[in-house]
Design an enzyme around this catalytic site. Structure first.
Site, PDB file in Angstrom:
ATOM      1  CD  GLU A 139      -2.726   1.314   2.702  1.00 53.02           C
ATOM      2  OE1 GLU A 139      -3.133   2.393   3.131  1.00 53.02           O
ATOM      3  OE2 GLU A 139      -2.997   0.075   3.037  1.00 53.02           O
ATOM      4  CD  GLU A 144      -4.378   7.315   6.204  1.00 52.99           C
ATOM      5  OE1 GLU A 144      -5.394   6.482   6.478  1.00 52.99           O
ATOM      6  OE2 GLU A 144      -2.991   7.096   6.068  1.00 52.99           O
TER       7      GLU A 144
END
Length: 611
Positions: A139, A144
């Site tokens: 990932e 974020e």
């Protein structure tokens, strides 16, 4: 991202088994222009369904597309069944993912670019991320936000080791994010994370080469961002998202014509003078250490060639050996350090060598740095400015009787400083007895400068950002400075209603442009900009009076060479971003303005820029 259960991340085997590595895939910056272009490149929800690891269930109704922007909205809901992992659903929200996945092949890589307006409130969890298409890990969290006031850049390699970096994030402004994802050594993937042109982190993801990734933009809620979440609808928006392998940089941004400029970037770094023993206040006007790389990196992303020149002495050396012949343009952010005409020193030198450069000419910069002479010009053109007197630096004995015609309070400042340098609490003079001591303190600290004594204005303060030259000038944003309200019960001393050298002021960039005072400030600022001959981009600082003067914006000072540090620090890029002009575009428009007015702008030619 923190994953609650592995099962929630895995693509069903029957679906995963159809995946094949595909290189060379691109998403153009026009993919959010309309529903039809969106449908070509994007799908709704997650690749595996509507649920993930938070309290939001995804629905296409929560996604709005058009005009180069996608908006995801999280709306509180009730009565929804829990997820398959037993998580309660408190919101309906929006998520999209790219129809094709991305694989970093040996010697390959991708650039992912977009402009984002994201919430950092508790319980909100927007993200722009890559996740393994046939296994997890790997990932890469390209961006974020987990309700902490920060943005996170994260990588999780096949060795199951997280690498994370948190950076303070101004959620009230748009920000340009760019991630360069590259094969590092035939096995591992290196990702460089940029925000507003400045490198934020470099991370290595173990054994990611050859692994297919889904690209996802989601607006999850609660979970790792905290709970309870907001009780009203929350919005996150993204503009001009693009992805390209080994891109020609202009293609990433969707430009129709490639224009390359050889730019010399001339700047005065604060850190250089701090190392020589000067104080932070002494260096207040100089380029912040974050500004130069942000400008340089952004110009390179646009496609220009950039040469860094750290100040006037290195510039003289470059000119002496004939390097100027290699430049098409100088991007001048040099403020200078010595003298009351210091901002005009680099432009004057460039004019002598007939080298085009950005921003105002030497005469305008010298004039605007001197606040006293600027007020004389403004008075002549009947542009509002506070009533004033000028005390000459050669005036040994000040005749204080001449100030009797101005009502108190008054404000005292050195004529040729900026960025609050020289402003102390004593600069606001409330009664006549305070005037002479305050003037003498300023004279003692700035003996080579005139002193401006003007009527203190107690109304709203705004700085108006302007782009362009002459008839092409336009307002692109307004920032209001917010002064604290005094709480007389809990505070023993009065809160200041003006800036000083140690001020930590608050501000608002998202003003109502239909507000009568904002409109008036914009009109006066634009007229001032044109009369003084300012060029390309800069700011005009304004203050209102009180009472009958409420509707009259008075010019405090003009900043024809304004700070350009992105990320909410400098007023010009911050207020421009709120109104849809992000840092990359701002740099493009400044270059374009400078080239057009020097009559060197040719769509078919390649131009070199020196910065």
């Amino acid at each position: 991202m923190l994953r609650l259960t592995l099962a929630a991340l895995l693509v069903p085997l029957s679906f995963a088994s159809t995946l094949r590595p595909r290189d060379g895939y691109k998403i153009p910056s026009t993919s959010f222009d309309s529903q039809s272009t969106f449908d070509t490149y994007w799908s709704y929800n997650y690749p595996w369904g509507t649920d993930h690891n938070g309290a939001a269930r995804m629905a296409s109704s929560q996604v709005k597309v058009g005009g180069g922007q996608v908006t995801l909205t999280a709306t509180p809901t009730s009565g929804q069944p829990a997820t398959g992992d037993g998580l309660a659903i408190h919101y309906l929200s929006g998520t999209i993912y790219a129809k094709e996945y991305f694989t970093v092949a040996a010697n390959g890589g991708y650039d992912f670019t977009g402009d984002f307006l994201a919430s950092t409130a508790k319980g909100t969890w927007p993200a722009f991320w890559l996740t393994g298409a046939d296994s997890w890990p790997p990932e890469i969290d390209l961006a974020e936000w987990k309700g902490s006031g920060k943005i996170s850049f994260n990588s999780l390699g096949m060795n199951n080791q997280w690498i994370t970096k948190d950076v303070t994030y101004n959620s009230g402004s748009w920000h340009t994010l760019k991630m360069e994802v590259r094969d590092l050594n035939g096995v591992d993937v290196q990702t460089k994370f940029y925000m507003d042109g400045a490198l934020q982190a470099t991370q290595t993801g173990n054994a990611m080469v050859g692994k297919p990734f889904w690209l996802i933009m989601d607006y999850q809620m609660e979970g790792s961002s905290g709970s309870p979440g907001p009780t009203s609808s929350m919005v996150t928006s993204k503009r001009c998202c693009s992805a390209a392998d080994n891109p020609q940089l202009n293609a990433v941004y969707g430009n129709d014509t490639e224009i390359q400029v050889l730019v010399s970037l001339v700047y005065d770094a604060c850190s250089t003078y701090r190392e020589l023993g000067y104080s932070e206040i002494d260096c207040a006007d100089l380029s912040k250490d974050e500004e130069t790389p942000a400008i340089s990196n952004t110009l390179k992303l646009i496609g220009h060639h950039v040469t860094l020149i750290p100040g006037i002495k290195p510039l003289v050396q470059q000119l002496a050996v004939g390097k100027a012949a290699e430049w098409d343009l100088v991007f001048n952010v040099s403020e200078g350090f010595y003298g009351t005409a210091r901002e005009s020193q680099v432009p004057g030198l460039l004019e002598a060598y007939q080298i085009p450069y950005t921003f105002s000419d030497a005469a305008t910069l010298a004039l605007c740095l001197d606040k006293g002479r600027t007020k004389i010009i403004l008075d002549h053109h009947k542009i509002p400015t506070a009533s004033y007197f000028i005390i000459s630096k050669d005036e040994e004995l000040v005749d204080y009787s001449k100030f009797e015609s101005i009502s108190y309070p008054l404000f005292i400042k050195p004529a040729a400083e900026g960025s609050t340098k020289g402003l102390e609490e004593y600069c606001k003079v409330n009664v006549q007895a305070e005037l002479a001591p305050a003037v003498e303190k300023v004279k003692a600290r700035f003996p080579t400068q005139d002193i401006v004594v003007e009527k203190f204005l107690a109304g709203r303060e705004m700085t108006v950002s302007i782009l362009g030259t002459g008839s092409q000038s336009r307002v692109i944003g307004v920032r209001e400075i917010l002064w604290p309200t005094v709480d007389t019960e809990s505070c023993n001393k009065s809160a200041l209603d003006f800036p000083v050298e140690t001020s930590d002021v608050e501000y608002e960039d998202s003003l109502n442009m239909d507000d009568p005072q904002v409109k008036a400030a914009c009109q006066v600022a634009l007229k001032t900009w044109k009369i003084l001959g300012c060029r390309d981009a800069g700011r005009v600082d304004m203050r209102f009076g009180v009472g009958a003067e409420d509707s009259v914006p008075n010019v405090l000072e003009v900043n024809p060479i304004a700070g350009l540090t992105p990320g909410g620090y400098s007023s010009l890029p911050a207020s421009a971003a709120v109104n849809g002009i992000f840092f990359r575009e701002l740099m493009e428009l400044i270059i374009d303005s400078a080239i057009k007015r020097t009559q060197a702008y040719k769509k078919e030619s390649f131009v070199d820029c020196a910065f």
